[in-house]
Scaffold this motif. Structure first.
Motif, short mmCIF file in Angstrom:
data_model
loop_
_atom_site.label_atom_id
_atom_site.label_comp_id
_atom_site.label_asym_id
_atom_site.label_seq_id
_atom_site.Cartn_x
_atom_site.Cartn_y
_atom_site.Cartn_z
N MET A 1 3.53 7.82 3.63
CA MET A 1 3.95 6.86 4.66
C MET A 1 5.21 6.40 4.51
SD MET A 1 2.97 5.82 7.87
CE MET A 1 1.72 4.88 6.44
N LEU A 2 6.71 5.93 4.26
CA LEU A 2 7.78 5.60 3.59
C LEU A 2 7.07 4.26 4.91
CD1 LEU A 2 9.46 4.33 1.63
CD2 LEU A 2 11.23 5.55 3.31
N CYS A 3 7.14 3.28 4.63
CA CYS A 3 7.12 2.24 5.33
C CYS A 3 8.87 1.40 5.62
CB CYS A 3 5.72 0.93 5.42
SG CYS A 3 4.73 2.01 5.44
N ASP A 4 8.69 1.20 7.93
CA ASP A 4 10.34 0.59 7.59
C ASP A 4 9.64 -1.55 8.03
OD1 ASP A 4 12.34 -1.16 7.69
OD2 ASP A 4 13.52 0.23 9.74
N LYS A 5 9.29 -2.35 7.62
CA LYS A 5 8.74 -3.25 7.84
C LYS A 5 9.05 -4.77 7.50
CE LYS A 5 5.13 -1.55 7.17
NZ LYS A 5 3.53 -1.90 6.84
N ARG A 6 8.95 -5.66 7.79
CA ARG A 6 9.32 -6.47 7.21
C ARG A 6 8.63 -7.00 6.18
NH1 ARG A 6 9.30 -11.45 11.74
NH2 ARG A 6 11.11 -12.27 10.56
N ILE A 7 9.06 -7.57 5.06
CA ILE A 7 8.18 -7.68 3.83
C ILE A 7 8.84 -9.11 3.22
CG2 ILE A 7 8.18 -6.78 1.44
CD1 ILE A 7 6.59 -4.91 3.32
N PHE A 8 8.07 -9.37 2.70
CA PHE A 8 8.41 -11.22 2.28
C PHE A 8 7.81 -10.73 0.82
CE2 PHE A 8 7.57 -10.71 6.65
CZ PHE A 8 8.48 -11.98 7.00
N LEU A 9 8.20 -12.49 0.25
CA LEU A 9 7.65 -12.34 -1.05
C LEU A 9 6.51 -13.30 -1.43
CD1 LEU A 9 11.37 -14.44 -2.95
CD2 LEU A 9 9.14 -12.04 -3.57
N VAL A 10 5.80 -13.19 -2.28
CA VAL A 10 4.55 -13.49 -1.47
C VAL A 10 4.88 -15.02 -2.30
CG1 VAL A 10 1.44 -14.11 -3.33
CG2 VAL A 10 3.67 -11.52 -2.31
N GLU A 11 3.61 -15.83 -1.44
CA GLU A 11 4.35 -17.09 -1.78
C GLU A 11 3.71 -18.22 -2.87
OE1 GLU A 11 3.32 -19.21 1.73
OE2 GLU A 11 3.97 -17.42 3.30
N ASP A 12 2.16 -18.04 -2.59
CA ASP A 12 1.58 -18.45 -3.92
C ASP A 12 1.59 -17.52 -4.64
OD1 ASP A 12 -0.97 -18.44 -1.72
OD2 ASP A 12 0.17 -20.01 -2.16
N ASP A 13 1.52 -18.11 -6.56
CA ASP A 13 2.05 -17.01 -8.22
C ASP A 13 0.94 -16.76 -7.73
OD1 ASP A 13 2.22 -18.87 -11.43
OD2 ASP A 13 2.92 -17.17 -10.18
N LEU A 14 0.79 -14.98 -7.23
CA LEU A 14 -0.24 -14.36 -7.43
C LEU A 14 0.26 -13.78 -8.80
CD1 LEU A 14 -2.20 -12.48 -5.98
CD2 LEU A 14 -0.41 -11.46 -5.30
N LYS A 15 -1.60 -13.93 -9.55
CA LYS A 15 -1.68 -13.35 -10.73
C LYS A 15 -2.53 -12.03 -10.63
CE LYS A 15 -2.67 -17.14 -12.72
NZ LYS A 15 -2.35 -18.02 -10.97
N TYR A 72 5.37 11.00 -1.25
CA TYR A 72 5.19 9.69 -0.25
C TYR A 72 5.90 9.78 1.41
CZ TYR A 72 10.15 7.67 -1.99
OH TYR A 72 11.64 7.71 -2.65
N CYS A 73 6.81 10.74 1.11
CA CYS A 73 7.26 10.39 2.72
C CYS A 73 6.45 11.79 3.76
CB CYS A 73 8.81 11.46 2.47
SG CYS A 73 10.18 11.03 1.90
N ILE A 74 4.97 11.90 2.91
CA ILE A 74 4.14 12.85 3.78
C ILE A 74 2.68 12.94 4.01
CG2 ILE A 74 5.65 15.01 4.37
CD1 ILE A 74 3.95 16.31 2.34
N SER A 75 2.37 11.71 2.95
CA SER A 75 1.32 10.96 2.66
C SER A 75 1.09 9.96 3.96
CB SER A 75 1.19 10.23 0.91
OG SER A 75 1.85 8.98 0.60
N ASP A 76 -0.18 9.68 3.63
CA ASP A 76 -0.45 8.38 4.27
C ASP A 76 -0.64 7.00 4.13
OD1 ASP A 76 -3.28 8.88 3.17
OD2 ASP A 76 -4.48 8.59 4.58
N TYR A 77 -0.43 7.16 2.55
CA TYR A 77 0.22 5.90 1.82
C TYR A 77 0.94 5.50 2.11
CZ TYR A 77 -3.61 8.91 -0.85
OH TYR A 77 -4.10 9.59 -1.80
N LYS A 78 0.81 3.66 1.57
CA LYS A 78 2.00 3.36 2.54
C LYS A 78 2.63 2.34 1.50
CE LYS A 78 -0.98 0.84 6.43
NZ LYS A 78 -2.43 1.34 6.09
N PHE A 79 3.53 3.35 1.65
CA PHE A 79 4.90 2.69 1.04
C PHE A 79 6.93 2.07 1.36
CE2 PHE A 79 3.14 6.33 -1.08
CZ PHE A 79 3.15 6.17 -3.02
#
Length: 416
Positions: A1-15, A72-79
């Motif tokens: 499933m291709l998601c159209d949503k507001r995406i933001f950079l991770v604020e913390d220095d996630l490792k 990824y267009c038909i699966s239920d995974y979030k892409f």
């Protein structure tokens, strides 16, 4: 499933670590509120795999592992696609690749490992309907601690391996005004909140069914999971009732968590409040006010909504397990084998350990209260069921009831 949503950079220095070693993600990691999104091509390449993306089709191959093919267009995974780069949610990446996670808030690190355990969902033999609900799951108190969330996932693994579907009474917004806490994971980003959402998705993937346990499960200055949200004196007018129910529903929708039932905190709702709830839900997981009893009731108002009681009650901390087992052993044939349980009670029976490269391991003692309850119900000839699979009008359901009664009366029923 291709998601159209507001995406933001991770604020913390996630490792991100993999198999005990730090990997440098050269492309940014993003988040959608509290759901992390990983660049899947970058991750697979850096962890020794090969990936081929052709249109919407993805082929992934790691040595000594089966190939993975996804559309990824038909699966239920979030892409999602950001700057021409394909991203996938962290949970779905772990689900696809069979990866376990270990979260370290203090170091802003998520350590990932190949899952060495091949969990299989055991199929239940048919028996008497039994239902279990995990109570008061919320992003606050015990359930924001990293170790406790890992233990909650361990409990879910046990339920999945035992073939037991379970229900999750989720409180969407955790409030503790005296300590300045008002936590809504659909609005407030933090690594603990991201871990909580990750864990909720994990529970769903382990045959969990999520429902709404009120909106805040409190009133005024009370603390969530302790206070009473609905009663004859609290949120007792139609506007207030709808406002809180719709706020809970909208929180779930924003987080893309499917909810299948509603449960009033402390079963304190009035008949009028329940009449409003059933306009939103086909299942109310509590007794019908005015028809208190031990069986499932279909609403006489809309002839659709099912009211599901919990005649077995709950375990009042670990010392109450003997009383619960006694209730199970003395359960009448006409009484629904339904209970709710606070899973944190089992946490002291789970020891988290580290193996080679700090691989997350655990020891889950089989004398835990939850294990004891499950065994007692199996010995009673019960079969755990999803509330969404209950259909009181179906001929198949009636046939199964009669068939089980026949087997039980002739002592042909085999317990596991």
């Amino acid at each position: 499933m291709l998601c159209d949503k507001r995406i933001f950079l991770v604020e913390d220095d996630l490792k991100i670590n993999f198999e005990g070693k730090s990997i440098k993600i050269n492309i940014s990691i993003y988040k959608n509120i509290n759901r992390y999104f990983m660049p899947i091509l970058e991750f697979v390449n850096q962890t020794g795999g090969k990936i081929n993306i052709n249109g919407s089709k993805i082929d992934i191959k790691f040595k000594e592992k089966s190939s993975i093919c996804i559309d990824y267009c038909i699966s239920d995974y979030k892409f999602t696609v950001i700057n021409s780069v394909l991203y996938i949610s962290l949970f779905d990446m772990c689900r696809i690749l069979s990866i376990r996670s270990k979260w370290d808030y203090s170091r802003s690190t998520i350590s990932l490992y190949w899952d060495k355990i091949n969990y299989r969902n055991c199929e239940n033999v048919y028996g008497r309907v039994s239902l279990i609900r995990f109570e008061d799951i919320t992003a606050g108190g015990k359930y924001l601690d990293s170790d406790n969330l890992e233990k909650l996932r361990v409990v879910a693994d046990y339920m999945f391996s035992a073939g037991i579907p379970f229900h999750i009474a989720w409180i969407p917004r955790f409030v503790d005004h005296k300590n300045g806490i008002d936590n809504d994971i659909s609005k407030d980003y933090s690594m603990p909140n991201a871990n909580f959402l990750f864990t909720m998705e994990y529970l769903l993937n382990r045959n969990g069914i999520i429902g709404l346990h009120g909106y805040t499960h409190q009133y005024g200055d009370e603390v969530s999971a302790v206070g009473t949200e609905f009663s004859d004196e609290r949120n007792n007018d139609e506007k207030s009732i709808r406002k809180r129910v719709e706020a809970a529903i909208n929180t779930a929708k924003k987080l893309e968590l499917p909810v299948k039932f509603f449960e009033t905190p402390h079963y304190a709702a009035t008949a009028f409040q329940q009449s409003i709830f059933e306009q939103y839900f086909d299942i109310i997981y509590e007794p019908f006010v005015g028809i208190w009893g031990d069986r499932i009731v279909k609403s006489p108002r809309n002839y659709r909504t099912l009211y599901i009681p919990t005649p077995l009650g709950y375990v009042e901390e670990k010392d109450g397990i003997d009383k619960m087992i006694n209730r199970v052993n003395n359960l009448g044939e006409a009484t629904l084998a339904s209970l709710f349980y606070h899973p944190y009670i089992d946490f002291e029976y789970i020891t988290l350990k580290s193996g080679i490269s700090k691989y997350p391991m655990n020891i889950y003692l089989e004398n835990s209260p939850l294990h004891q309850i499950v065994k007692a119900l199996y010995y009673k000839g019960c079969n755990f069921t999803k509330i969404t699979d209950l259909n009181l009008n179906s001929k198949k359901y009636e046939f199964k009831k009669l068939f089980y009664s026949f087997l039980n009366s002739h002592k042909y029923f085999k317990l596991r």
